[in-house]
Design a protein around this motif. Structure first.
Motif, PDB file in Angstrom:
ATOM      1  N   ALA A  80       0.872  -1.134  -0.074  1.00  0.00           N
ATOM      2  CA  ALA A  80      -0.071  -0.130  -0.055  1.00  0.00           C
ATOM      3  C   ALA A  80       0.951   1.215   0.069  1.00  0.00           C
ATOM      4  O   ALA A  80       0.427   2.312  -0.482  1.00  0.00           O
ATOM      5  CB  ALA A  80      -0.939   0.082   1.151  1.00  0.00           C
ATOM      6  N   ALA A  81       2.098   1.056   0.692  1.00  0.00           N
ATOM      7  CA  ALA A  81       2.928   2.628   0.773  1.00  0.00           C
ATOM      8  C   ALA A  81       3.090   2.858  -0.676  1.00  0.00           C
ATOM      9  O   ALA A  81       3.738   4.217  -0.580  1.00  0.00           O
ATOM     10  CB  ALA A  81       4.158   2.001   1.493  1.00  0.00           C
ATOM     11  N   PHE A  82       3.347   1.905  -1.416  1.00  0.00           N
ATOM     12  CA  PHE A  82       3.964   2.341  -2.789  1.00  0.00           C
ATOM     13  C   PHE A  82       2.968   1.988  -4.000  1.00  0.00           C
ATOM     14  O   PHE A  82       3.087   1.900  -5.187  1.00  0.00           O
ATOM     15  CB  PHE A  82       5.177   1.228  -3.116  1.00  0.00           C
ATOM     16  N   SER A  83       1.756   2.308  -3.546  1.00  0.00           N
ATOM     17  CA  SER A  83       0.579   2.384  -4.544  1.00  0.00           C
ATOM     18  C   SER A  83       0.674   3.472  -5.494  1.00  0.00           C
ATOM     19  O   SER A  83       1.370   4.695  -5.146  1.00  0.00           O
ATOM     20  CB  SER A  83      -0.715   2.597  -3.798  1.00  0.00           C
ATOM     21  N   GLY A  84       0.660   3.403  -6.851  1.00  0.00           N
ATOM     22  CA  GLY A  84       0.591   4.423  -7.821  1.00  0.00           C
ATOM     23  C   GLY A  84      -0.602   4.895  -8.129  1.00  0.00           C
ATOM     24  O   GLY A  84      -0.507   6.044  -8.707  1.00  0.00           O
ATOM     25  N   THR A  85      -1.877   4.443  -7.807  1.00  0.00           N
ATOM     26  CA  THR A  85      -2.924   5.028  -8.477  1.00  0.00           C
ATOM     27  C   THR A  85      -3.921   4.652  -7.020  1.00  0.00           C
ATOM     28  O   THR A  85      -3.660   3.799  -6.257  1.00  0.00           O
ATOM     29  CB  THR A  85      -3.585   4.151  -9.493  1.00  0.00           C
ATOM     30  N   PRO A  86      -5.081   5.298  -7.007  1.00  0.00           N
ATOM     31  CA  PRO A  86      -6.371   5.039  -6.145  1.00  0.00           C
ATOM     32  C   PRO A  86      -6.716   3.728  -5.971  1.00  0.00           C
ATOM     33  O   PRO A  86      -6.927   3.127  -5.163  1.00  0.00           O
ATOM     34  CB  PRO A  86      -7.211   6.097  -6.333  1.00  0.00           C
ATOM     35  N   ALA A  87      -6.751   3.145  -7.149  1.00  0.00           N
ATOM     36  CA  ALA A  87      -7.305   1.652  -7.420  1.00  0.00           C
ATOM     37  C   ALA A  87      -6.353   0.800  -6.789  1.00  0.00           C
ATOM     38  O   ALA A  87      -6.641  -0.237  -6.171  1.00  0.00           O
ATOM     39  CB  ALA A  87      -7.438   1.217  -8.947  1.00  0.00           C
ATOM     40  N   GLU A  88      -5.100   0.970  -6.919  1.00  0.00           N
ATOM     41  CA  GLU A  88      -4.087   0.015  -6.394  1.00  0.00           C
ATOM     42  C   GLU A  88      -3.940   0.157  -5.188  1.00  0.00           C
ATOM     43  O   GLU A  88      -4.048  -0.679  -4.190  1.00  0.00           O
ATOM     44  CB  GLU A  88      -2.455   0.587  -6.649  1.00  0.00           C
ATOM     45  N   LEU A  89      -4.284   1.384  -4.262  1.00  0.00           N
ATOM     46  CA  LEU A  89      -4.453   1.745  -2.774  1.00  0.00           C
ATOM     47  C   LEU A  89      -5.615   0.921  -2.454  1.00  0.00           C
ATOM     48  O   LEU A  89      -5.404   0.262  -1.270  1.00  0.00           O
ATOM     49  CB  LEU A  89      -4.300   3.235  -2.725  1.00  0.00           C
ATOM     50  N   ILE A  90      -6.612   0.978  -2.911  1.00  0.00           N
ATOM     51  CA  ILE A  90      -7.789   0.255  -2.616  1.00  0.00           C
ATOM     52  C   ILE A  90      -7.591  -1.347  -2.436  1.00  0.00           C
ATOM     53  O   ILE A  90      -7.910  -1.913  -1.412  1.00  0.00           O
ATOM     54  CB  ILE A  90      -8.958   0.649  -3.594  1.00  0.00           C
ATOM     55  N   GLY A  91      -7.201  -1.826  -3.566  1.00  0.00           N
ATOM     56  CA  GLY A  91      -6.828  -3.306  -3.632  1.00  0.00           C
ATOM     57  C   GLY A  91      -5.710  -3.729  -2.387  1.00  0.00           C
ATOM     58  O   GLY A  91      -6.097  -4.821  -1.918  1.00  0.00           O
ATOM     59  N   PHE A  92      -4.682  -2.999  -2.132  1.00  0.00           N
ATOM     60  CA  PHE A  92      -3.797  -3.274  -1.232  1.00  0.00           C
ATOM     61  C   PHE A  92      -4.263  -3.093   0.301  1.00  0.00           C
ATOM     62  O   PHE A  92      -3.894  -3.802   0.986  1.00  0.00           O
ATOM     63  CB  PHE A  92      -2.435  -2.516  -1.368  1.00  0.00           C
ATOM     64  N   ARG A  93      -5.251  -2.107   0.243  1.00  0.00           N
ATOM     65  CA  ARG A  93      -5.900  -1.953   1.689  1.00  0.00           C
ATOM     66  C   ARG A  93      -6.735  -3.337   1.921  1.00  0.00           C
ATOM     67  O   ARG A  93      -6.848  -3.501   2.980  1.00  0.00           O
ATOM     68  CB  ARG A  93      -6.463  -0.785   1.813  1.00  0.00           C
ATOM     69  N   ALA A  94      -7.355  -3.807   0.987  1.00  0.00           N
ATOM     70  CA  ALA A  94      -8.126  -4.955   0.954  1.00  0.00           C
ATOM     71  C   ALA A  94      -7.389  -6.143   1.691  1.00  0.00           C
ATOM     72  O   ALA A  94      -7.577  -6.999   2.252  1.00  0.00           O
ATOM     73  CB  ALA A  94      -8.761  -5.494  -0.220  1.00  0.00           C
ATOM     74  N   VAL A  95      -5.955  -6.227   0.832  1.00  0.00           N
ATOM     75  CA  VAL A  95      -4.963  -7.370   1.447  1.00  0.00           C
ATOM     76  C   VAL A  95      -4.980  -7.027   2.982  1.00  0.00           C
ATOM     77  O   VAL A  95      -4.713  -7.949   3.690  1.00  0.00           O
ATOM     78  CB  VAL A  95      -3.655  -7.238   0.782  1.00  0.00           C
ATOM     79  N   MET A  96      -4.657  -5.970   3.461  1.00  0.00           N
ATOM     80  CA  MET A  96      -4.465  -5.569   4.859  1.00  0.00           C
ATOM     81  C   MET A  96      -5.687  -5.802   5.538  1.00  0.00           C
ATOM     82  O   MET A  96      -5.402  -6.538   6.817  1.00  0.00           O
ATOM     83  CB  MET A  96      -4.263  -3.863   4.858  1.00  0.00           C
ATOM     84  N   GLY A  97      -6.891  -5.723   5.274  1.00  0.00           N
ATOM     85  CA  GLY A  97      -8.160  -6.184   5.689  1.00  0.00           C
ATOM     86  C   GLY A  97      -8.051  -7.587   6.190  1.00  0.00           C
ATOM     87  O   GLY A  97      -8.477  -8.090   7.033  1.00  0.00           O
ATOM     88  N   LEU A  98      -7.643  -8.354   4.996  1.00  0.00           N
ATOM     89  CA  LEU A  98      -7.549  -9.888   5.039  1.00  0.00           C
ATOM     90  C   LEU A  98      -6.581 -10.303   6.338  1.00  0.00           C
ATOM     91  O   LEU A  98      -6.908 -11.141   6.997  1.00  0.00           O
ATOM     92  CB  LEU A  98      -6.829 -10.484   3.781  1.00  0.00           C
TER      93      LEU A  98
END
Length: 468
Positions: free
Chosen positions: A107-125
């Motif tokens: 998430a720290a190195f997301s390049g777009t809002p969509a990437e951030l949303i996806g990696f935040r879901a991994v954190m939620g997992l």
């Protein structure tokens, strides 16, 4: 070899001796999960700023950056609790921390809002496997008479995380790029895993339930559709739009199907029989309402403090200290009021105080003295503390010790659902009200920019900056 328990004690002596050290490790694990959302709260304005400072995320994308984490978290909590009861709570807790750490780094190195949303879901997992395991281990480390005190300290840890998060986030944003608010999780995860492996003994349910994949799919699908519809309605400022009505109606229908499936299943994700107990049901609803208020208010308070009042991220973090300080002070002491006045009176008073403070937010404007906001935050934190501690004890002691993972997961599922709906509902109300109040002023903008500029104050400022 573990020493036998003392007469009348169900916890082994070796575990009993180190119970407070184990509680400290559990609170560190809890700290990471709660810290993440409270850190993100002060960073949302920065992330909404166009590149290179931020990602140029819209208000709806910001809501999804928070809710992708929350919905995965809520949807998988119960299965994660059952897995902990089946495989061993320590194993599941360590595995969850590893996934959470990896998601944070990505998430720290997301390049777009969509990437951030996806990696935040991994954190939620990852977080879904951490949160229920902390309370489940606690229930197996402390004797029943000490559990209310331990849960009070555990609830105070939530307040500590809420305090540390915004201040840490503000400090990081003053010196580093926005991704640092996620990268800071990684060293804390490494420390927590090391202490967990050293101090905590594993425990499991000797007769665990089976996993319910259909229930998991239905609950996640229903919640995502419902929250999507609410957020989309705020974005369009039209809750009568066919897409909005379809998403909300579809979400409610899928959640209704989930309840029917769970009632008929011989291995349900959520045992609906628990809700026949009125005290248990009231406790679950109360904890959902607390997180509805907490997550919703902190989401829009950041825009008020930074965009309307002009405070920096660090100053915003410092302004939120009263909210957290009140929880830290009152959560461990709430049991004293419960002993004197009972659960019902203590919880009712806490909810009334919380409702009064939510109403007070509606009176804030651009010139309100900032100390009034501080008083509101403090009283809100005090109200939350007098709800969270007693209802957590009621929920955790309603089920046998062997089902501690399931009880914890049930409690945390409704926390996260309440939080997700708080952000979606209050965010949509704010967006709709804001668009209505600035509709005339937006007439000076080019037609193509009016809708985007009306979504939030940040969107207005971004459009104005682009137009010079």
């Amino acid at each position: 070899m573990t020493s036998p328990a003392a007469p009348g004690r169900r916890v082994p002596e070796a575990v009993h001796r180190r119970r407070w050290a184990i509680l400290g490790v559990l609170m560190l694990s809890l700290l990471i999960v709660v810290l993440d959302n409270s850190i993100l709260n002060v960073a949302i304005k920065t992330i909404s700023t166009p590149a290179p400072t931020g990602l140029g995320a819209t208000q709806s994308e910001l809501e999804w950056a928070i809710n992708s984490y929350t919905l995965v978290f809520a949807g998988l909590l119960f299965s994660a609790g059952l897995l902990g009861d089946r495989l061993g709570r320590k194993k599941v807790l360590v595995g969850g921390l590893v996934v959470f750490g990896i998601g944070s780094a990505l998430a720290a190195f997301s390049g777009t809002p969509a990437e951030l949303i996806g990696f935040r879901a991994v954190m939620g997992l990852g977080a879904a496997f951490v949160m229920p395991a902390t309370l489940a281990v606690l229930m197996n480390v402390f004797e029943r008479d000490e559990q209310p005190k331990a849960i009070g300290i555990w609830a105070g840890g939530v307040g500590l995380a809420i305090a540390i998060g915004p201040i840490t986030g503000g400090l990081l944003l003053e010196h580093f790029w926005w991704g640092s608010v996620f990268l800071v999780n990684v060293p804390i995860v490494v420390l927590a895993i090391g202490l967990m492996l050293w101090l905590v003994l594993d425990s499991r349910d000797p007769a665990p339930g089976r996993i319910d994949p259909l229930g998991v799919v239905l609950s996640v699908t229903g919640l995502v559709l419902l929250v999507y519809g609410i957020i989309k309605g705020g974005q369009l400022a039209d809750f009568g739009d066919p897409v909005v009505l379809g998403a909300i109606g579809g979400g409610l229908a899928v959640l209704a199907a989930f309840v029917i499936v769970e009632k008929r299943s011989d291995h349900p994700s959520i045992d609906m029989d628990h809700f026949r107990d009125k005290v248990f049901s009231a406790a679950i609803v109360a904890i959902a309402l607390v997180f509805f208020a907490l997550m919703g208010v902190t989401f829009f308070a950041v825009f008020y403090v930074q965009s309307v009042r002009g405070y920096s991220p660090l100053e915003t973090g410092l302004l939120m200290i009263p909210l957290a300080a009140a929880q830290m002070v009152f959560a461990p002491r709430a049991r004293l009021l419960v002993d004197r006045f009972g659960n019902k009176a203590t919880t009712t008073a806490g909810l009334l105080l919380l409702a009064g403070m939510l109403a007070a937010f509606a009176a804030l404007d651009a010139d309100t003295p900032i100390w009034i906001l501080e008083v509101i935050f403090f009283l809100m934190g005090a109200g939350m503390a007098h709800v969270m501690t007693p209802v957590s004890v009621v929920i955790m002691q309603a089920l046998p010790r062997e089902k501690a993972g399931s009880a914890s997961a049930l409690s945390n599922t409704f926390r996260q659902v309440g939080g997700a709906l708080g952000i979606a509902v209050l965010g949509s109300v704010l967006s709709t009200a804001y668009r209505g109040s600035v509709r005339d002023e937006l007439g000076v903008l080019p037609p193509g920019a009016r809708h985007a500029a009306g979504e939030s104050i940040e969107a207005t400022l971004a459009v104005a900056e682009r137009l010079g």
